[in-house]
Design an enzyme around this catalytic site. Structure first.
Site, short mmCIF file in Angstrom:
data_model
loop_
_atom_site.label_atom_id
_atom_site.label_comp_id
_atom_site.label_asym_id
_atom_site.label_seq_id
_atom_site.Cartn_x
_atom_site.Cartn_y
_atom_site.Cartn_z
N CYS A 409 80.38 55.72 45.74
CA CYS A 409 79.96 56.97 44.92
C CYS A 409 80.97 57.94 45.37
O CYS A 409 81.30 58.79 44.17
CB CYS A 409 78.58 57.56 45.35
N HIS A 453 74.41 59.94 48.86
CA HIS A 453 75.17 59.99 47.65
C HIS A 453 75.98 61.04 47.58
O HIS A 453 76.07 62.05 48.01
CB HIS A 453 74.11 59.70 46.50
N ASP A 469 76.18 61.92 36.95
CA ASP A 469 76.17 61.11 37.96
C ASP A 469 77.50 59.82 37.75
O ASP A 469 76.83 58.97 36.68
CB ASP A 469 75.10 60.52 38.55
#
Length: 663
Positions: A409, A453, A469
């Site tokens: 991520c 994250h 995202d």
């Protein structure tokens, strides 16, 4: 222990060594190995001394060993007075004291030191398992104290008596716990020891978060008043990263600003959160807070970039309740200084990414079109979500976008924000946690290290800062089902293995619920929890004036109940026929100058009276023996008749004797 054929000379020492070992074993995991080895050596030397009957270590050597131990602790910890150094020194000196522990008084003193070391272990861990083990160690300590007075007693009755004593103290301990809630801040003003642990910081480079998710360590638990939000809204906001140096993002100098210019959208969520100590300043937020709670002893501040930070590092478990809006509009008008900060990039590096972004800017109808083109790139091209990306070169964004296309991520968030800034859109990186496992038994979410994250925020005209995202464009399962579901099957690390069997998963969820309740109502039992508990018993008790009256009445009722329970025993003692006869016997001796002492036991009184009146010794001992049999032995009418006859015969004879002179 006599049933185990232990030599009598070793029995008192074993009653000391075993409880102390139970107390010190957990400390061994936090202390240098040489302290544990030294303690075991001292214990073996004390056993050898008990077997041979002579000391194996001289006085001078004992002093040198104690000084060497103190010097070693000082060298290792830099101090001997803090929680870590002080406990380590006390552990070493406890072992050294074994070399000269010869009397019951010495052993009792060491067992009391063991009680202090027992409590000190709670500075390192306060879980239910730790409390259970420490309760067993406390039972062993009390049994050892009993054994100092009864060294020849068998181990079963000794432990049974210790258990009864602890059970009798339990109601008082529970009452004190309920009436005196846990104070805010570390115990005695000492900073709580926080183990070094990896966590989200104010810096992020490729590979940082992928290492975090290898940990199954708990970050926090959140319990909602209603139903938990859906997975797509579970973005727990943490550090906000503004500055990029070509490889890492950081927020060393966050932009200054006034209050957050934001408005909540839709329904607010109310939840309570128990945050584990992580040694940093930030607190997780699930969106825009309607209002921030007070944090006694460590006030927090909400930055203009929606980053909630405390004044002091969070070095102890923290419980707070907050109401937030998962959906919100923030900063519809972006100040010029903030815009400049959110567009800043290094002067050189990553030329291909810059060229790609400028091409989007030239052909896009609006800002949203640029965002959509970047997301389409991640969806259409062969990008992979993996824990094991290759190393990146100096132009890390170019290497990721055009060569490796494999990352976690932080790779996707970093490259996306770089592209947005290169295209002229203000953007920043936000780190935190996404998701969390829902426990249906307790209606709470457990968020762990594996849920760490990173995502992006882009400022769009008319909408303000908008969450994007990019990882979800590559691995949609990451948001909906968690990191384990998103990773390829061959990349599931052992640290992420879950107990998901038909019966193991309910067991794991049950243990998770137990830990949550323990944290809420035991470790987190503060003044607010006390008010909630008392209000659940009676709403009037929620006010302190009513609580004081209730406590006064409760104390009065407790005293009356105690008096009522003791009165029958006192009355029966006077009505008991054996006690009545024995009282006449003592009165007869008192008239002859031999009164009983204030707390003199019958057998001690009989020995003293026999010494003063040898001619009455046999009768005195016989009457005392008959009284003890009637009073404390099984009921025997014959013994009571014999006692009455003996006292009746003794009184006239004692009246003819001269008064004894005290010696």
């Amino acid at each position: 222990m006599t049933q185990l054929s232990v030599p009598p000379a070793l029995l008192p020492l074993l009653w000391l060594l075993i409880p102390l070992l139970l107390v010190l074993v957990p400390h061994a995991t936090h202390q240098p190995l040489w302290i544990s080895l030294s303690w075991l050596l001292f214990a073996l030397l004390s056993v050898q001394a008990a077997r041979t009957g002579r000391q194996v270590v001289g006085r001078v050597l004992k002093m040198l060993l104690a000084l060497a131990g103190a010097a070693g602790v000082l060298f290792h910890y830099g101090t001997v007075v803090g929680p870590a150094g002080g406990v380590a020194l006390l552990t070493f000196l406890t072992g050294a004291k074994l070399l000269e522990t010869n009397t019951p008084r010495d052993r009792l003193g060491l067992l009391f030191v063991g009680c202090f070391l027992l409590v000190a272990h709670f500075l390192d861990g306060q879980s239910p398992a730790t409390a259970g083990y420490m309760a067993f160690a406390a039972l062993a300590l009390v049994a050892g104290m009993i054994a100092t007075q009864r060294p020849d007693a068998a181990w079963r009755p000794t432990f049974a008596l210790a258990a009864r004593l602890l059970a009798q103290a339990l109601p008082l301990a529970l009452l004190i716990f309920l009436l005196f809630p846990r104070p805010q801040g570390p115990l005695w003003g000492l900073p709580q020891q926080v183990a070094a642990r990896s966590g989200l910081s104010d810096r992020m480079s490729p590979g940082d978060i992928s290492q975090l998710i290898l940990s199954d360590e708990l970050a926090f638990r959140a319990e909602f008043t209603g139903a938990p939000p859906p997975p797509r809204q579970r973005y727990w906001r943490g550090p906000v990263l503004w500055d990029f140096d070509g490889r890492a993002w950081h927020a060393a100098t966050p932009p200054r600003g006034g209050p957050v210019a934001a408005v909540g959208i839709g329904q607010a969520l109310r939840y309570s959160l128990i945050l584990e100590a992580h040694g940093l300043h930030w607190l997780p937020l699930l969106g825009l807070p309607a209002r921030l709670p007070e944090l006694p002893g460590n006030p927090g501040r909400l930055g203009a970039d929606l980053q909630w930070q405390t004044r002091e590092p969070i070095n102890q478990r923290l419980h707070y309740e907050v109401e937030t809006y998962p959906e919100y509009q923030m900063e519809p008008e972006l100040p010029p200084a903030w815009r400049a900060r959110a567009l800043t990039l290094p002067a050189e590096g990553n030329p291909r990414a810059r060229e790609l972004a400028l091409g989007w800017l030239a052909g896009a109808a609006n800002d949203e079109a640029i965002v959509n083109q970047a997301l389409a790139l991640f969806r259409a091209q062969a990008f992979f979500y993996t824990l094991n990306p290759p190393r990146l070169g100096a132009s890390s964004v170019d290497d990721f976008l055009f060569r490796s296309r494999r990352g976690f991520c932080e790779h996707y968030a970093s490259s996306f924000v770089f592209l947005m800034r290169a295209a002229g859109l203000p953007a920043r990186v936000v780190t935190g946690y996404q998701g969390g496992e829902q426990n249906p038994l307790g209606n709470h979410l457990s968020v762990r290290g594996r849920d760490a994250h990173a995502w992006a925020e882009v400022w769009l005209a008319g909408r303000g800062w908008t969450r994007v995202d990019p990882t979800a464009a590559v691995a949609p399962a990451r948001v909906e089902r968690g990191v384990v579901a998103a990773l390829p099957a061959g990349e599931h690390p052992s640290g992420l293995a879950s107990l998901e069997g038909a019966w193991l998963r309910p067991l794991r969820l049950g243990l998770d619920l137990l830990n949550n309740r323990w944290n809420q109502w035991v470790l987190g039992y503060d003044q607010e929890r006390q008010r909630q508990f008392l209000a659940s018993l009676n709403p009037l008790l929620a006010h302190w004036q009513s609580m004081i009256w209730a406590l006064a009445m409760g104390a009065a009722l407790l005293v009356l109940a105690l008096a009522a329970s003791l009165w029958p025993r006192h009355a029966n003692a006077h009505r008991d026929p054996a006690s009545r006869e024995y009282r006449r016997f003592r009165q007869a001796l008192a008239r002859r100058g031999i009164p009983p002492g204030p707390a003199e036991a019958p057998e001690d009184y009989a020995r003293r009276a026999s010494g003063l009146r040898p001619e009455l010794g046999n009768e005195i001992k016989r009457i005392t023996r008959l009284y003890l049999e009637c009073r404390y032995g099984p009921a025997a009418p014959a013994s009571l008749r014999e006692l009455r006859a003996a006292v009746a015969a003794f009184r006239p004879r004692a009246a003819t004797l001269k008064t004894a002179q005290p010696t």
